[in-house]
Design an enzyme around this catalytic site. Structure first.
Site, PDB file in Angstrom:
ATOM      1  CG  LEU A  90      -2.068  -0.659   1.548  1.00  0.00           C
ATOM      2  CD1 LEU A  90      -2.589  -0.312   2.938  1.00  0.00           C
ATOM      3  CD2 LEU A  90      -3.117  -0.284   0.512  1.00  0.00           C
ATOM      4  CG  HIS A  91       2.838   3.102  -2.925  1.00  0.00           C
ATOM      5  ND1 HIS A  91       2.487   1.945  -3.568  1.00  0.00           N
ATOM      6  CD2 HIS A  91       3.107   4.000  -3.905  1.00  0.00           C
ATOM      7  CE1 HIS A  91       2.550   2.136  -4.875  1.00  0.00           C
ATOM      8  NE2 HIS A  91       2.929   3.371  -5.111  1.00  0.00           N
TER       9      HIS A  91
END
Ligand code: UD1
Length: 361
Positions: free
Chosen positions: A205-206
């Protein structure tokens, strides 16, 4: 022909490496200068990939570092313009949709240098994504658009790009996957993490849309907390995500027994984890494609994707960021409701060779 091959951020390396390798095979025709902008600079976001993808030290390192979008893009433009004013290439090759991509193509086109865009034509139609702006701007000023799929060709044609500029070549990132496939199994990462093949979920996740807003970010971690009660979850964490975890006072999630948070991993370790995962949860672009080729189920935690072929043909499903929906889809896959897919056309390990063949012509 003098070619500048631009890299800057992590997803660029796997796309550029096979092109660099092919160009090296023709030293009489091409001189390729590898340029790194410095958008990503940590050992784990840069150097390890150079080693594992067998790229040499960049001939030019602009060293711009992090910053706001305008600042980062501007710094790259200033630094790269200085370089090419002194030593002018005939062609600038950029890849993907990061700030380094748009910055270097803008500089080149204003100096009347030809630009080739590797992975042109992808569209999420979500203008809140910085990458969508980078894609549209880069495509609109490129002379060669190398596409990974036919929906990208159609997007470009719809935007009025001349058909002779569009070249469907397949997916160079998948060239890297096939080239290094035997090395992935040498990785000791599963033993290091104490997990077994097929018995864990991998998550990344980013994206700003997931990690920059407190409520969404918390919802995602609450879901991971529930999921890890059933199966180990491995989370190689992007520096931006770690920063937001601290900023939102969510450090306690680092201590969940079955959620294993690691530093960003190198290419081989990460691909080994991906290849053997029961399921991958992600908001990355490239991982949607890699899971499709590896035949691993993928749930994309976004409302849209610029890579619809991974849904139409591959193993990908869009689930957005709604915690309950993510949880239910995850449980369904763990219970055996698995989507089978096929490998898209020309995602076969030879995309870079097709790009070079076009440059020859
Ligand atoms: C960039 C790309 C994104 C890509 C992602 C992969 C843009 C607009 N975004 O996002 O499309 O999916 O790379 O990683 O180009 N940082 C470090 N070390 C580094 C690099 C960054 O700690 O080596 C931290 C910094 O605090 C920085 C933050 O990460 O501010 C974000 O880095 P940045 O390059 O701005 O964007 P990414 O989120 O990595």
């Amino acid at each position: 022909m003098k070619i500048d091959l631009i890299v800057g951020a992590r997803p660029n390396y796997m796309k550029a490496a096979p092109v660099f390798r092919e160009l090296q095979k023709c030293p009489a025709e091409f001189h390729c200068r590898l340029v790194h902008t410095g958008q990503h600079y940590d050992e784990k976001m840069k150097d390890i990939f150079f080693r594992e993808l067998e790229l040499p030290e960049p001939e030019i390192y602009l060293g711009v570092g992090s910053g706001r979008h305008g600042e980062q893009t501007g710094k790259i433009m200033i630094a790269y313009e200085r370089v090419i004013l002194k030593d002018r290439p005939d062609l600038v090759l950029v890849a993907g949709d990061v700030n380094s991509t748009v910055a270097c193509s803008l500089v080149a086109v204003k100096l009347h240098i030809k630009v080739g865009h590797i992975e042109g034509g992808l569209r999420s139609r979500d203008w809140s994504m910085p990458e969508e702006i980078n894609r549209i701007v880069t495509d609109s000023i490129s002379d060669y658009l190398f596409t990974t799929c036919h929906d990208a060709d159609e997007n470009l044609l719809r935007e009025g790009i001349a058909p002779e500029k569009i070249h469907f070549v397949g997916n160079p990132m998948i060239d890297s996957l096939y080239h290094y496939l035997p090395q992935f199994d040498q990785s000791q990462i599963q033993a290091q993490l104490g997990i077994q093949k097929g018995d864990y979920i991998l998550i990344t996740l980013h994206r700003p849309s997931n990690v920059d807003q407190d409520e969404i970010f918390r919802g995602l971690f609450d879901t991971l907390e529930r999921i890890q009660e059933r199966i180990p979850v491995i989370f190689p964490m992007h520096p931006r995500t770690r920063k937001m975890l601290q900023e939102f006072g969510m450090g306690h999630y680092l201590n969940l027994p079955n959620l294993k948070i690691t530093e960003p991993l190198g290419y081989h370790d990460f691909m080994k984890l991906q290849k053997d995962a029961k399921l991958v949860l992600t908001d990355s672009g490239g991982i949607q494609e890699e899971t499709t080729v590896l035949g691993v189920p993928c749930l994309t935690l976004r409302e849209n994707t610029e890579r619809p072929i991974t849904i139409l043909e591959g193993t990908n499903e869009l689930v957005g960021s709604d915690p309950q929906k993510i949880y239910e889809h995850t449980m369904a896959i763990l219970d055996g409701q698995i989507k089978r897919g096929k490998i898209p056309e020309f995602w076969d390990g030879h995309a870079a060779a097709r790009i070079i063949a076009i440059l020859f012509r």
